[in-house]
Design a protein around this motif. Sequence first.
Motif, short mmCIF file in Angstrom:
data_model
loop_
_atom_site.label_atom_id
_atom_site.label_comp_id
_atom_site.label_asym_id
_atom_site.label_seq_id
_atom_site.Cartn_x
_atom_site.Cartn_y
_atom_site.Cartn_z
N GLY A 98 -9.32 -1.15 18.38
CA GLY A 98 -7.95 -1.27 17.88
C GLY A 98 -7.78 -0.86 16.43
O GLY A 98 -6.80 -1.23 15.80
N ARG A 99 -8.71 -0.06 15.92
CA ARG A 99 -8.59 0.38 14.52
C ARG A 99 -7.62 1.56 14.43
O ARG A 99 -7.69 2.49 15.20
CB ARG A 99 -9.95 0.81 13.97
N HIS A 100 -6.72 1.49 13.46
CA HIS A 100 -5.78 2.59 13.21
C HIS A 100 -5.71 2.93 11.73
O HIS A 100 -5.19 3.97 11.37
CB HIS A 100 -4.39 2.25 13.75
N MET A 101 -6.16 2.07 10.88
CA MET A 101 -6.24 2.26 9.44
C MET A 101 -4.89 2.40 8.73
O MET A 101 -4.84 2.76 7.57
CB MET A 101 -7.16 3.42 9.08
N LEU A 102 -3.80 2.12 9.42
CA LEU A 102 -2.49 2.23 8.78
C LEU A 102 -2.27 1.20 7.68
O LEU A 102 -1.39 1.37 6.85
CB LEU A 102 -1.38 2.12 9.84
N ASP A 103 -3.09 0.17 7.70
CA ASP A 103 -2.98 -0.86 6.66
C ASP A 103 -3.88 -0.56 5.46
O ASP A 103 -3.92 -1.34 4.51
CB ASP A 103 -3.31 -2.24 7.24
N GLU A 104 -4.55 0.57 5.48
CA GLU A 104 -5.42 0.98 4.37
C GLU A 104 -4.58 1.51 3.20
O GLU A 104 -3.54 2.12 3.41
CB GLU A 104 -6.40 2.06 4.83
N PRO A 105 -5.05 1.32 1.97
CA PRO A 105 -4.33 1.85 0.81
C PRO A 105 -4.12 3.37 0.93
O PRO A 105 -5.01 4.10 1.36
CB PRO A 105 -5.26 1.54 -0.37
N GLY A 106 -2.94 3.80 0.56
CA GLY A 106 -2.62 5.23 0.55
C GLY A 106 -1.98 5.74 1.83
O GLY A 106 -1.42 6.81 1.83
N LEU A 107 -2.05 4.98 2.91
CA LEU A 107 -1.50 5.48 4.17
C LEU A 107 -0.06 5.05 4.40
O LEU A 107 0.55 5.46 5.37
CB LEU A 107 -2.38 5.07 5.35
N SER A 108 0.50 4.27 3.52
CA SER A 108 1.91 3.91 3.66
C SER A 108 2.82 4.87 2.91
O SER A 108 4.02 4.77 2.98
CB SER A 108 2.14 2.47 3.19
N ASP A 109 2.22 5.80 2.18
CA ASP A 109 3.00 6.78 1.40
C ASP A 109 3.58 7.87 2.28
O ASP A 109 3.10 8.18 3.30
CB ASP A 109 2.14 7.43 0.33
#
Length: 109
Positions: A98-109
């Motif tokens: 279930g990893r998507h990494m959308l909560d990682e820094p830089g991916l909300s930009d």
Amino acid sequence: MRLTADFWVHAYIARLRLADIPTFVVAHGDDTAGAVLVKLNTLDGKATVFQRSFDLMSGERKWVVLSEGDEAEVDAALARQRSFDPDAWVIEVEDRQGRHMLDEPGLSD
């Protein structure tokens, strides 16, 4: 200054590939300003679709769940969304954990 959709998608795919998480462009949207939808397929018949949204309280972007459940239902929701917005990108992430990494820094930009 906002990143183009094309640039963001390619950076996202590169980050996931570095973590050995398979990722595919299912629908190529508008290169400049297309919305990006991320489908997380956990390979067990279930899926979740995320879309970027603005938090009205903070004014910041965040990822919210557009649809989740049986993969067929999620795919139907994606098809409906694409019928409203043919310029949207659809990125599929396949990860049993279930990893998507959308909560990682830089991916909300």
